[in-house]
Write an enzyme that holds these catalytic residues in place. Structure first.
Site, PDB file in Angstrom:
ATOM      1  N   PRO A 277    -103.520 -12.719 -85.794  1.00  0.00           N
ATOM      2  CG  PRO A 277    -103.907 -13.743 -83.717  1.00  0.00           C
ATOM      3  CD  PRO A 277    -103.194 -13.943 -85.042  1.00  0.00           C
ATOM      4  N   GLY A 278    -104.408  -9.527 -84.471  1.00  0.00           N
ATOM      5  CA  GLY A 278    -103.861  -8.353 -83.790  1.00  0.00           C
ATOM      6  C   GLY A 278    -104.872  -7.866 -82.776  1.00  0.00           C
ATOM      7  CB  CYS A 347    -108.031  23.704 -82.972  1.00  0.00           C
ATOM      8  SG  CYS A 347    -107.192  24.269 -81.506  1.00  0.00           S
TER       9      CYS A 347
END
Ligand code: LLP
Length: 424
Positions: A277-278, A347
């Site tokens: 799991p992350g 931008c």
């Protein structure tokens, strides 16, 4: 559940007011909560009780040394996908026998480093990689413990950029060929074929694809065993989704029901299970705190222009990801919300964190917190527009510390070199 709450009208990380951190560290910054990290890891690990399971935290989600070390102290192993992540995991104190190495493009240098460190296993993604590992292991006089990453051809039903388990994806060995390749691995010099690995995608909000993939992996284990091949480990990857607070979102499954699927499908095979799991561990453990620079009344809408940009948190523009954004000073009750777009200074029109979001009125100078930014936030940041990487802060109870310094503009420019012909 997390430990970011309003106290006396001010948003806190555990016992620390975010305003205090902003005053001392400047904005934008990421802030991580130790209590939340700890809670998430423990809830996940506890859900797997009764099974022989090793939780290898997917370091890619957040690879700050302080985060990895916090998890290491709780007993976590690590899933790494590069030589850099391997170095980070080892440096943060994860023992080699708790480290697995995934990834489709491991270089000679990375394989060599992993074998020299004596990690638990390399998850092999192709036959050429298997042959390369065999050659390197023989050269080093070592035995490489490997698992074959199998592509189970299951659709995880998640965003196309983070789905990995369909046969057209670049990951793993086609599951119909896995038996043959495993047999080959078992016979190759320098290789110990010890397991299978799968990972079908990230941010799964439905358990059914996990169930299908795990059943498929279990069937393959039975076939390999019937053929007299030995198999000890089964790596189930990561991918469990979490709530981001999007109103239309399906509820995220809880770790208990995920673990139940694991138990029912592969819990009784006598294998050591590895989980990677992350997001589930670090996602809700972190916020990105940013200051409003301007409130701009556009022709058709109101823009909150904040000092964080898509270079600091790319998820909204890259995956159309929803992140809840809340004011650091709690709005007074009864204030009529206004419709705003929350945008960064870069931008590009894609530099947008939220569109048509309802928020209590915000003034220039107000702090905002982008929630659920602890996973795939700071690690995916860049210096686009020569914007320095932001500071990362960790809170523990009433204390906080900078766990990564803000990069300075001079340091970014100093990496460039002028060739002779342009030098003064
Ligand atoms: N294991 C492997 C082999 C992986 O490729 C991944 C994630 C994980 C474990 C951890 O998955 P998790 O439990 O965190 O879902 N940047 C994207 C997510 C990329 C996931 C890549 N692989 C995002 O921000 O949504």
């Amino acid at each position: 559940m997390d430990f970011f709450n309003y106290k006396n009208g001010r948003l806190h990380a555990e016992g620390v007011a975010l305003e205090t951190i902003a005053d001392e560290v400047g904005t934008p910054f990421y802030v991580y909560s130790t209590a939340t990290l700890t809670r998430h890891f423990n809830v996940f690990a506890d859900a797997l009780r009764g099974m022989n399971a090793l939780v290898c935290y997917a370091v890619k989600a957040n690879s700050n040394q302080a985060v990895i070390r916090t998890l290491a102290a709780l007993g976590a192993g690590a899933d790494v996908v590069s030589g850099g992540e391997l170095a980070r995991a080892l440096k943060a104190g994860i023992k080699p026998h708790k480290i697995v190495f995934s990834g489709v493009g491991k270089t000679e240098a990375e394989i060599t480093a992993a074998l020299n460190a004596g990690i638990k296993q390399l998850n092999v993604e192709s036959e050429p990689e298997l042959e390369r590992i065999s050659a390197i292991a023989q050269r080093l006089g070592l035995i490489a413990a490997v698992a074959l990453r199998v592509n189970p051809d299951v659709d995880a039903g998640t965003h196309e950029k983070i789905t990995t388990g369909r046969k057209e994806n670049k990951f793993g060995i086609e599951w119909t060929r896995a038996h043959e390749v495993y047999k080959k691995a078992a016979a190759l010099p320098g290789i110990k074929a010890q397991g299978l690995a799968i990972h079908i995608g990230s941010q799964l909000l439905d358990l059914q694809p996990f169930r299908e993939a795990f059943v498929r992996a279990g069937d393959l284990v039975a076939m390999l065993r019937a053929d007299g091949l030995s198999i000890e480990t089964l790596d189930l990857g990561g991918g469990l989704g979490i709530p981001y607070g999007d109103e239309g979102e399906t509820d995220a499954p809880n770790p208990e029901s995920y673990a139940q699927v694991v138990r029912e499908t592969v819990g009784n095979l006598g294998l050591e299970l590895i989980l990677e799991p992350g997001r589930m561990i670090t996602g809700n453990s972190g916020l990105l705190v940013t200051r409003t620079e301007y409130v701009k009344e556009g022709a058709t809408k109101t823009f909150l222009i904040v000092d964080a940009g898509m270079n600091d948190l790319i998820r909204p523009t890259l995956y159309n990801a929803f992140h809840n954004i809340i004011p650091v000073i709690e709005p007074e009750k009864g204030q009529e919300p206004v419709n705003v777009d929350i945008v960064g200074p870069i931008c590009e029109t894609g530099d947008t964190f939220a569109k048509n979001r309802k928020l209590a009125p915000v003034q220039a100078g107000d702090l905002l917190a982008v929630r659920t930014a602890g996973a795939y936030g700071a690690v995916q940041a860049s210096t686009y527009n020569t914007r320095p990487l932001v500071a990362e802060v960790m809170v523990n109870g009433d204390h906080f510390a900078i766990v990564r310094e803000r990069v300075e503009v001079e340091d970014i420019i100093a990496l460039d070199r002028l060739p002779d012909w342009l030098a003064d």
